[in-house]
Write a protein that holds these residues in place. Structure first.
Motif, PDB file in Angstrom:
ATOM      1  N   ALA A   1       0.672  -1.503  -0.101  1.00 20.76           N
ATOM      2  CA  ALA A   1      -0.097   0.228  -0.042  1.00 20.76           C
ATOM      3  C   ALA A   1       0.560   1.127  -0.044  1.00 20.76           C
ATOM      4  O   ALA A   1       0.100   2.587  -0.598  1.00 20.76           O
ATOM      5  CB  ALA A   1      -1.038   0.052   1.175  1.00 20.76           C
ATOM      6  N   VAL A   2       1.919   1.082   0.805  1.00 21.32           N
ATOM      7  CA  VAL A   2       3.101   2.553   0.793  1.00 21.32           C
ATOM      8  C   VAL A   2       3.841   2.516  -0.368  1.00 21.32           C
ATOM      9  O   VAL A   2       4.036   3.542  -0.828  1.00 21.32           O
ATOM     10  CB  VAL A   2       3.877   2.085   1.770  1.00 21.32           C
ATOM     11  CG1 VAL A   2       5.339   3.282   1.895  1.00 21.32           C
ATOM     12  CG2 VAL A   2       3.037   2.091   3.339  1.00 21.32           C
ATOM     13  N   LEU A   3       4.027   1.457  -1.221  1.00 23.81           N
ATOM     14  CA  LEU A   3       4.886   1.839  -2.413  1.00 23.81           C
ATOM     15  C   LEU A   3       3.700   1.927  -4.093  1.00 23.81           C
ATOM     16  O   LEU A   3       4.126   2.810  -3.891  1.00 23.81           O
ATOM     17  CB  LEU A   3       5.262   0.350  -3.216  1.00 23.81           C
ATOM     18  CG  LEU A   3       5.594  -0.342  -4.035  1.00 23.81           C
ATOM     19  CD1 LEU A   3       6.953   0.931  -3.768  1.00 23.81           C
ATOM     20  CD2 LEU A   3       6.247  -1.232  -4.433  1.00 23.81           C
ATOM     21  N   MET A   4       2.246   1.498  -3.469  1.00 25.41           N
ATOM     22  CA  MET A   4       1.575   2.158  -4.365  1.00 25.41           C
ATOM     23  C   MET A   4       1.208   3.628  -4.090  1.00 25.41           C
ATOM     24  O   MET A   4       1.134   4.649  -5.088  1.00 25.41           O
ATOM     25  CB  MET A   4       0.517   1.378  -4.225  1.00 25.41           C
ATOM     26  CG  MET A   4      -0.029  -0.469  -5.593  1.00 25.41           C
ATOM     27  SD  MET A   4       1.257   0.517  -6.579  1.00 25.41           S
ATOM     28  CE  MET A   4      -0.564   0.888  -7.813  1.00 25.41           C
TER      29      MET A   4
ATOM     30  N   PRO B   1       1.040   8.271  -8.262  1.00 29.23           N
ATOM     31  CA  PRO B   1       1.311   9.116  -8.264  1.00 29.23           C
ATOM     32  C   PRO B   1       2.034   9.809  -9.691  1.00 29.23           C
ATOM     33  O   PRO B   1       1.234  10.788 -10.967  1.00 29.23           O
ATOM     34  CB  PRO B   1       1.442   9.930  -7.210  1.00 29.23           C
ATOM     35  CG  PRO B   1       0.876   9.799  -6.375  1.00 29.23           C
ATOM     36  CD  PRO B   1       1.155   8.278  -6.722  1.00 29.23           C
ATOM     37  N   THR B   2       3.565   9.238  -9.477  1.00 33.38           N
ATOM     38  CA  THR B   2       4.226   9.019 -10.695  1.00 33.38           C
ATOM     39  C   THR B   2       4.087   8.868 -12.093  1.00 33.38           C
ATOM     40  O   THR B   2       3.913   9.624 -13.022  1.00 33.38           O
ATOM     41  CB  THR B   2       5.221   9.618 -10.036  1.00 33.38           C
ATOM     42  OG1 THR B   2       6.273   9.763  -8.829  1.00 33.38           O
ATOM     43  CG2 THR B   2       6.428   9.287 -10.900  1.00 33.38           C
ATOM     44  N   ALA B   3       3.621   7.929 -11.563  1.00 36.23           N
ATOM     45  CA  ALA B   3       3.233   6.546 -12.529  1.00 36.23           C
ATOM     46  C   ALA B   3       2.175   7.374 -13.328  1.00 36.23           C
ATOM     47  O   ALA B   3       1.886   7.225 -14.523  1.00 36.23           O
ATOM     48  CB  ALA B   3       2.970   5.172 -12.393  1.00 36.23           C
ATOM     49  N   LEU B   4       1.241   7.982 -12.948  1.00 31.71           N
ATOM     50  CA  LEU B   4      -0.376   8.668 -13.518  1.00 31.71           C
ATOM     51  C   LEU B   4      -0.073   9.844 -14.020  1.00 31.71           C
ATOM     52  O   LEU B   4      -0.666  10.454 -15.408  1.00 31.71           O
ATOM     53  CB  LEU B   4      -1.245   8.778 -12.784  1.00 31.71           C
ATOM     54  CG  LEU B   4      -1.697   6.873 -12.214  1.00 31.71           C
ATOM     55  CD1 LEU B   4      -2.969   7.565 -10.869  1.00 31.71           C
ATOM     56  CD2 LEU B   4      -2.085   6.463 -13.145  1.00 31.71           C
ATOM     57  N   VAL B   5       1.095  10.607 -13.453  1.00 34.42           N
ATOM     58  CA  VAL B   5       1.472  12.064 -15.007  1.00 34.42           C
ATOM     59  C   VAL B   5       2.204  12.116 -15.506  1.00 34.42           C
ATOM     60  O   VAL B   5       2.574  13.055 -16.098  1.00 34.42           O
ATOM     61  CB  VAL B   5       1.535  13.116 -13.596  1.00 34.42           C
ATOM     62  CG1 VAL B   5       0.672  12.915 -12.940  1.00 34.42           C
ATOM     63  CG2 VAL B   5       2.797  12.782 -12.413  1.00 34.42           C
ATOM     64  N   THR B   6       3.684  10.595 -15.802  1.00 33.85           N
ATOM     65  CA  THR B   6       4.407  11.015 -16.232  1.00 33.85           C
ATOM     66  C   THR B   6       4.088  11.006 -17.606  1.00 33.85           C
ATOM     67  O   THR B   6       5.011  11.575 -18.917  1.00 33.85           O
ATOM     68  CB  THR B   6       5.815  10.248 -16.155  1.00 33.85           C
ATOM     69  OG1 THR B   6       4.935   8.754 -15.945  1.00 33.85           O
ATOM     70  CG2 THR B   6       5.768  10.359 -14.674  1.00 33.85           C
TER      71      THR B   6
ATOM     72  N   GLU C   1       3.942   4.947 -19.689  1.00 37.09           N
ATOM     73  CA  GLU C   1       4.384   4.895 -17.734  1.00 37.09           C
ATOM     74  C   GLU C   1       3.699   3.869 -17.205  1.00 37.09           C
ATOM     75  O   GLU C   1       3.613   3.649 -16.584  1.00 37.09           O
ATOM     76  CB  GLU C   1       5.102   6.434 -16.906  1.00 37.09           C
ATOM     77  CG  GLU C   1       6.779   6.129 -17.741  1.00 37.09           C
ATOM     78  CD  GLU C   1       6.619   7.072 -19.041  1.00 37.09           C
ATOM     79  OE1 GLU C   1       5.575   7.131 -19.559  1.00 37.09           O
ATOM     80  OE2 GLU C   1       7.559   7.217 -19.677  1.00 37.09           O
ATOM     81  N   THR C   2       2.529   4.846 -17.586  1.00 36.66           N
ATOM     82  CA  THR C   2       1.012   4.240 -16.975  1.00 36.66           C
ATOM     83  C   THR C   2       0.649   2.844 -17.304  1.00 36.66           C
ATOM     84  O   THR C   2       0.352   2.729 -16.477  1.00 36.66           O
ATOM     85  CB  THR C   2      -0.099   5.351 -17.263  1.00 36.66           C
ATOM     86  OG1 THR C   2       0.428   6.336 -16.790  1.00 36.66           O
ATOM     87  CG2 THR C   2      -1.450   4.927 -16.874  1.00 36.66           C
ATOM     88  N   LEU C   3       0.621   2.508 -18.487  1.00 35.09           N
ATOM     89  CA  LEU C   3       0.812   1.569 -19.501  1.00 35.09           C
ATOM     90  C   LEU C   3       1.664   0.238 -18.118  1.00 35.09           C
ATOM     91  O   LEU C   3       1.242  -0.588 -17.986  1.00 35.09           O
ATOM     92  CB  LEU C   3       0.986   1.282 -20.881  1.00 35.09           C
ATOM     93  CG  LEU C   3      -0.331   1.749 -21.512  1.00 35.09           C
ATOM     94  CD1 LEU C   3      -0.110   1.343 -22.918  1.00 35.09           C
ATOM     95  CD2 LEU C   3      -1.712   0.707 -21.452  1.00 35.09           C
ATOM     96  N   ALA C   4       2.893   0.680 -18.675  1.00 41.10           N
ATOM     97  CA  ALA C   4       3.957  -0.153 -17.911  1.00 41.10           C
ATOM     98  C   ALA C   4       3.710   0.078 -16.378  1.00 41.10           C
ATOM     99  O   ALA C   4       3.898  -1.683 -15.622  1.00 41.10           O
ATOM    100  CB  ALA C   4       5.028   0.729 -17.937  1.00 41.10           C
TER     101      ALA C   4
END
Length: 101
Positions: free
Chosen positions: A48-51, A56-61, A65-68
C-alpha cells in the motif's frame, strides 16, 4: 565549511527519533499477540505504501509509463518480482517506441 550547532542538534535529534521509533517497535512487538486479521493487515502495509508513492508518478509522467505501471501491477499478482519488473521495463520501452507524444 562550518557546522552550525543548531543544524547538528536537529540532525542528532532526528536520528535519535528514528532509532527510538524503530527499536521501540521491535521491543513492543514481543508483548503483543498478533491474530490472523492483524497479520494480514500488517502484510498489506508495504504494498500500500509502495503504491501510494508510485501511483502519482506513474499517472502523470505519460501514457507509456502508465501502461507499464499497470502491466507491472498485473504481472506482480502472478509472477515473481524479477519477472514483474522485467514486464514493466519491456512495456515502457515498447510504449515509448510506439507512442510518440
Amino acid at each position: 565549511m562550518t557546522l552550525d550547532p543548531n543544524t547538528l542538534l536537529a540532525i542528532l535529534a532526528m536520528a535519535a527519533a528514528t532509532v527510538l521509533t524503530r527499536v521501540s517497535g521491535l521491543v513492543l512487538i514481543h508483548f503483543v499477540t498478533i491474530g490472523a486479521n492483524q497479520k494480514r493487515a500488517l502484510e498489506a502495509i508495504p504494498p500500500a505504501v509502495l503504491m501510494a508513492v508510485i501511483a502519482p508518478t506513474a499517472l502523470v509522467t505519460g501514457p507509456a509509463e502508465t501502461l507499464a505501471a499497470l502491466a507491472t501491477a498485473l504481472a506482480a499478482m502472478r509472477l515473481p518480482l524479477l519477472a514483474a519488473v522485467a514486464t514493466g521495463v519491456l512495456v515502457v520501452a515498447v510504449g515509448r517506441a510506439v507512442i510518440r507524444v
